[in-house]
Design an enzyme around this catalytic site. Structure first.
Site, PDB file in Angstrom:
ATOM      1  N   ARG A   1       0.731  -1.209   0.041  1.00 60.43           N
ATOM      2  CA  ARG A   1       0.026   0.201  -0.134  1.00 60.43           C
ATOM      3  C   ARG A   1       0.839   1.222  -0.090  1.00 60.43           C
ATOM      4  O   ARG A   1       0.605   2.267  -0.748  1.00 60.43           O
ATOM      5  CB  ARG A   1      -0.690   0.078   1.445  1.00 60.43           C
ATOM      6  CG  ARG A   1      -1.900   1.369   1.080  1.00 60.43           C
ATOM      7  CD  ARG A   1      -2.836   0.996   2.232  1.00 60.43           C
ATOM      8  NE  ARG A   1      -3.841   2.071   2.253  1.00 60.43           N
ATOM      9  CZ  ARG A   1      -4.352   2.884   3.154  1.00 60.43           C
ATOM     10  NH1 ARG A   1      -3.708   2.638   4.317  1.00 60.43           N
ATOM     11  NH2 ARG A   1      -5.248   3.903   3.106  1.00 60.43           N
TER      12      ARG A   1
ATOM     13  N   HIS B   1      -6.028  -5.862  -2.380  1.00 60.44           N
ATOM     14  CA  HIS B   1      -6.879  -5.873  -0.967  1.00 60.44           C
ATOM     15  C   HIS B   1      -6.927  -7.357  -0.614  1.00 60.44           C
ATOM     16  O   HIS B   1      -7.913  -7.353   0.377  1.00 60.44           O
ATOM     17  CB  HIS B   1      -8.048  -5.143  -1.271  1.00 60.44           C
ATOM     18  CG  HIS B   1      -7.982  -3.667  -1.155  1.00 60.44           C
ATOM     19  ND1 HIS B   1      -9.012  -2.742  -1.401  1.00 60.44           N
ATOM     20  CD2 HIS B   1      -6.827  -2.862  -1.048  1.00 60.44           C
ATOM     21  CE1 HIS B   1      -8.674  -1.708  -1.309  1.00 60.44           C
ATOM     22  NE2 HIS B   1      -7.269  -1.626  -1.300  1.00 60.44           N
TER      23      HIS B   1
ATOM     24  N   HIS C   1       0.642   4.498  -2.760  1.00 58.25           N
ATOM     25  CA  HIS C   1       0.538   5.826  -2.234  1.00 58.25           C
ATOM     26  C   HIS C   1       1.654   6.612  -2.612  1.00 58.25           C
ATOM     27  O   HIS C   1       1.366   7.718  -3.028  1.00 58.25           O
ATOM     28  CB  HIS C   1       0.269   5.903  -0.746  1.00 58.25           C
ATOM     29  CG  HIS C   1      -1.149   5.714  -0.196  1.00 58.25           C
ATOM     30  ND1 HIS C   1      -1.892   6.296   0.651  1.00 58.25           N
ATOM     31  CD2 HIS C   1      -1.951   4.593  -0.527  1.00 58.25           C
ATOM     32  CE1 HIS C   1      -2.997   5.853   0.875  1.00 58.25           C
ATOM     33  NE2 HIS C   1      -3.105   4.747  -0.013  1.00 58.25           N
TER      34      HIS C   1
ATOM     35  N   ASN D   1      -3.155   9.667   5.548  1.00 64.57           N
ATOM     36  CA  ASN D   1      -2.081   8.751   5.636  1.00 64.57           C
ATOM     37  C   ASN D   1      -1.880   8.232   7.130  1.00 64.57           C
ATOM     38  O   ASN D   1      -1.333   7.419   7.480  1.00 64.57           O
ATOM     39  CB  ASN D   1      -0.564   9.574   5.511  1.00 64.57           C
ATOM     40  CG  ASN D   1      -0.254   9.474   3.941  1.00 64.57           C
ATOM     41  OD1 ASN D   1      -1.065   8.872   2.965  1.00 64.57           O
ATOM     42  ND2 ASN D   1       0.767  10.158   3.507  1.00 64.57           N
TER      43      ASN D   1
HETATM   44  C1  HEM Z   1      -9.796   2.593  -5.648  1.00 64.60           C
HETATM   45  C2  HEM Z   1      -8.515   2.428  -5.008  1.00 64.60           C
HETATM   46  C3  HEM Z   1      -8.398   2.449  -3.683  1.00 64.60           C
HETATM   47  C4  HEM Z   1      -8.930   2.684  -2.472  1.00 64.60           C
HETATM   48  C5  HEM Z   1     -10.193   3.405  -2.457  1.00 64.60           C
HETATM   49  C6  HEM Z   1      -8.086   1.987  -1.313  1.00 64.60           C
HETATM   50  C7  HEM Z   1      -8.320   2.324   0.055  1.00 64.60           C
HETATM   51  C8  HEM Z   1      -7.803   1.545   1.052  1.00 64.60           C
HETATM   52  C9  HEM Z   1      -8.473   1.874   2.566  1.00 64.60           C
HETATM   53  C10 HEM Z   1      -9.320   2.568   2.943  1.00 64.60           C
HETATM   54  C11 HEM Z   1      -7.383   0.903   2.995  1.00 64.60           C
HETATM   55  C12 HEM Z   1      -7.691   0.810   4.477  1.00 64.60           C
HETATM   56  C13 HEM Z   1      -6.878   1.742   5.219  1.00 64.60           C
HETATM   57  C14 HEM Z   1      -6.959   1.602   6.768  1.00 64.60           C
HETATM   58  O1  HEM Z   1      -8.263   1.868   7.328  1.00 64.60           O
HETATM   59  O2  HEM Z   1      -6.163   1.152   7.564  1.00 64.60           O
HETATM   60  C15 HEM Z   1      -6.607   0.114   2.178  1.00 64.60           C
HETATM   61  C16 HEM Z   1      -5.731  -0.731   2.673  1.00 64.60           C
HETATM   62  C17 HEM Z   1      -4.724  -1.373   1.690  1.00 64.60           C
HETATM   63  N1  HEM Z   1      -4.585  -0.984   0.432  1.00 64.60           N
HETATM   64 FE1  HEM Z   1      -5.903   0.026  -0.684  1.00 64.60          FE
HETATM   65  N2  HEM Z   1      -7.101   1.091  -1.842  1.00 64.60           N
HETATM   66  C18 HEM Z   1      -7.096   1.363  -3.301  1.00 64.60           C
HETATM   67  C19 HEM Z   1      -6.027   0.653  -4.244  1.00 64.60           C
HETATM   68  C20 HEM Z   1      -5.105   0.003  -3.621  1.00 64.60           C
HETATM   69  C21 HEM Z   1      -4.005  -0.409  -4.346  1.00 64.60           C
HETATM   70  C22 HEM Z   1      -4.004  -0.117  -5.960  1.00 64.60           C
HETATM   71  C23 HEM Z   1      -3.283  -1.108  -3.816  1.00 64.60           C
HETATM   72  C24 HEM Z   1      -1.940  -1.742  -4.166  1.00 64.60           C
HETATM   73  C25 HEM Z   1      -1.477  -2.149  -5.372  1.00 64.60           C
HETATM   74  C26 HEM Z   1      -3.681  -1.043  -2.213  1.00 64.60           C
HETATM   75  C27 HEM Z   1      -3.095  -1.679  -1.283  1.00 64.60           C
HETATM   76  C28 HEM Z   1      -3.706  -1.763  -0.006  1.00 64.60           C
HETATM   77  C29 HEM Z   1      -3.064  -2.612   0.943  1.00 64.60           C
HETATM   78  C30 HEM Z   1      -1.981  -3.589   1.137  1.00 64.60           C
HETATM   79  C31 HEM Z   1      -4.044  -2.240   2.280  1.00 64.60           C
HETATM   80  C32 HEM Z   1      -3.667  -2.759   3.697  1.00 64.60           C
HETATM   81  C33 HEM Z   1      -2.655  -2.015   4.320  1.00 64.60           C
HETATM   82  C34 HEM Z   1      -2.307  -2.417   5.728  1.00 64.60           C
HETATM   83  O3  HEM Z   1      -2.190  -3.761   5.887  1.00 64.60           O
HETATM   84  O4  HEM Z   1      -1.907  -1.569   6.606  1.00 64.60           O
HETATM   85  N3  HEM Z   1      -4.852  -0.446  -2.470  1.00 64.60           N
HETATM   86  N4  HEM Z   1      -6.760   0.787   0.993  1.00 64.60           N
HETATM   87  C1  LIG Z   2       2.513   5.974   9.918  1.00 61.85           C
HETATM   88  C2  LIG Z   2       2.611   7.408  10.178  1.00 61.85           C
HETATM   89  O1  LIG Z   2       3.738   7.993   9.975  1.00 61.85           O
HETATM   90  N1  LIG Z   2       1.719   8.016  10.385  1.00 61.85           N
HETATM   91  C3  LIG Z   2       1.495   9.632  10.863  1.00 61.85           C
HETATM   92  C4  LIG Z   2       0.412  10.148   9.910  1.00 61.85           C
HETATM   93  O2  LIG Z   2       0.419  11.480  10.367  1.00 61.85           O
HETATM   94  C5  LIG Z   2       0.211  11.841  11.811  1.00 61.85           C
HETATM   95  C6  LIG Z   2      -0.037  13.195  12.016  1.00 61.85           C
HETATM   96  O3  LIG Z   2      -1.141  13.817  11.283  1.00 61.85           O
HETATM   97  C7  LIG Z   2       1.572  11.324  12.620  1.00 61.85           C
HETATM   98  O4  LIG Z   2       1.268  11.313  13.824  1.00 61.85           O
HETATM   99  C8  LIG Z   2       1.696   9.905  12.228  1.00 61.85           C
HETATM  100  O5  LIG Z   2       2.855   9.440  12.709  1.00 61.85           O
END
Ligand code: HEM
Ligand SMILES: CC(=O)N[C@H]1CO[C@H](CO)[C@@H](O)[C@@H]1O
Ligand SMILES: *[C@@H]1O[C@H](CO)[C@@H](O)[C@H](O)[C@H]1NC(C)=O
Ligand SMILES: *[C@@H]1O[C@H](CO)[C@@H](O)[C@H](O)[C@H]1NC(C)=O
Length: 331
Positions: A67, A198, A71, A98
């Protein structure tokens, strides 16, 4: 000169210009090479791989590296701008969007960079290390292995203020998400394939609240595209007063495996976010979802190609940017 000769000359000139322009476009896409560090840091891939493997021994949250790469790339190109930490707290990673970027993803890159610097100081960019680490996170969880193009340079700016408007949001409609990807030279197919990321990792409850409670502000309503049993499961793990730090699995069935379960779940109405489920609801993208759900090889191939294409977006090469010594600060 005869009139027809003038005409011929004009056509020739036009041809030359067209060829030059198309060469230019090709060059713009071919600025990266898979063996970029062949002589300057031949072991870079092995070093990063080891750092990722070691991190996985500590936590499965290492998948978040994937992810972080997404980003990084979608906001001003793959240039490690997302890695910057500054005292003022106004770098990309400080944007409210972020907040959910997992610290373990940053830590993976920082550790890999340290190990790389020990062998080849000042040679390999943080942007490239992040790209390799994202691929390795996929491989470590059982996903496809694919060659990563290298040669990116690290960016010189990182601003929190440009993040929100440059990120797709889980409640954006599919047309705006398609437009978003097109703006980054990625096709609808590539968007569907990349969304398969995802299949691993964690989310917080916040992005699903609006689907499971008072959907569209209608008291007690839920998103009708959701499987009712899935709604009940989510309401149980994400009660209204849930601790915002609680993490839930992105993929309920095989959370730790990079596989095609994500697409099977969409068909069953078990996509976590609206932006996931819409890939099945939309007749434009449904055939792709069905293909990837039925054929994991097809998904893996499409994902690999799409990751390489994502990794080219907005890259800085040659003498642009810098090779950061510490990924979290500009030199
Ligand atoms: C329409 C496009 C996308 C949207 C709206 C989206 C949105 C999100 C959101 C809201 C989360 C959860 C964040 C949280 O609450 O911690 C997430 C997690 C994640 N996304 Fe996406 N995402 C998108 C596309 C992608 C793409 C293209 C990738 C990678 C190629 C990706 C990889 C991941 C991964 C690996 C996680 C898990 C993060 C973790 O384990 O901390 N996402 N995404
Ligand atoms: C993972 C990370 O670096 N998160 C940062 C996102 O931004 C807040 C401030 O808005 C930081 O406190 C977090 O450490
Ligand atoms: C729900 O209501 C809130 C507050 O009135 C508003 O800000 C929000 O945009 C509404 N959401 C939807 C989906 O209509
Ligand atoms: C699955 O997809 C791969 C790659 O596109 C293809 O070669 C293979 O024939 C497909 N398998 C089936 C059973 O359709």
């Amino acid at each position: 000169m005869e009139k027809w000769e003038m005409k011929g000359l004009r056509w020739l000139l036009l041809l030359v210009v067209v060829v030059m322009v198309s060469m230019e476009t090709e060059r713009a896409d071919a600025q990266l090479w898979t063996n970029f560090y062949k002589s300057s840091c031949p072991n870079v891939e092995a070093i990063v791989k080891k750092a990722v493997q070691d991190k996985f021994k500590v936590t499965l949250a290492t998948t978040a590296t994937l992810r972080l790469f997404f980003h990084d790339c979608i906001i001003q190109g793959c240039d490690a701008s997302v890695m910057i930490a500054n005292a003022k707290g106004d770098a990309e990673k400080d944007a409210p969007d972020n907040l959910s970027l997992a610290g373990d993803a940053f830590d993976t890159v920082i550790r890999a960079k340290k190990a790389v610097e020990a062998q080849c100081p000042g040679v390999v960019s943080c942007a490239d290390i992040l790209a390799i680490a994202a691929r390795d996170a996929v491989v470590q969880t059982g996903g496809p292995n694919f060659p990563v193009e290298l040669g990116r340079r690290d960016g010189l700016t990182s601003q929190a203020s440009i993040v929100h408007s440059n990120l797709p949001h889980p409640d954006n409609d599919i047309n705006s998400i398609i437009k978003f990807y097109q703006g980054r030279h990625l096709t609808v197919n590539e968007m569907v394939a990349l969304s398969g990321a995802h299949t691993v990792g964690f989310s917080h409850c916040a992005p699903v609240f609006s689907r499971i409670y008072d959907y569209k502000n209608k008291s007690g309503a839920v998103d009708p595209s959701m499987n009712p049993a899935f709604v009940r499961d989510l309401q149980r793990v994400c009660p209204r007063n849930v601790d915002p730090a609680i993490a839930i699995n992105m993929d309920t069935f095989t959370p730790n495996n990079f596989d095609n379960q994500y697409y099977k779940s969409l068909i069953a109405g078990r996509g976590l976010f609206a932006s996931d489920q819409d890939l099945y609801s939309s007749t434009l993208t449904r055939p792709m979802v069905e293909l990837f759900a039925a054929n994991q090889t097809a998904f893996f191939q499409a994902f690999s190609v799409a990751m390489v294409r994502l990794g080219r977006f907005g890259v800085k090469t040659g003498t642009e940017g810098e090779i950061r010594r510490d990924c979290t600060t500009f030199n």
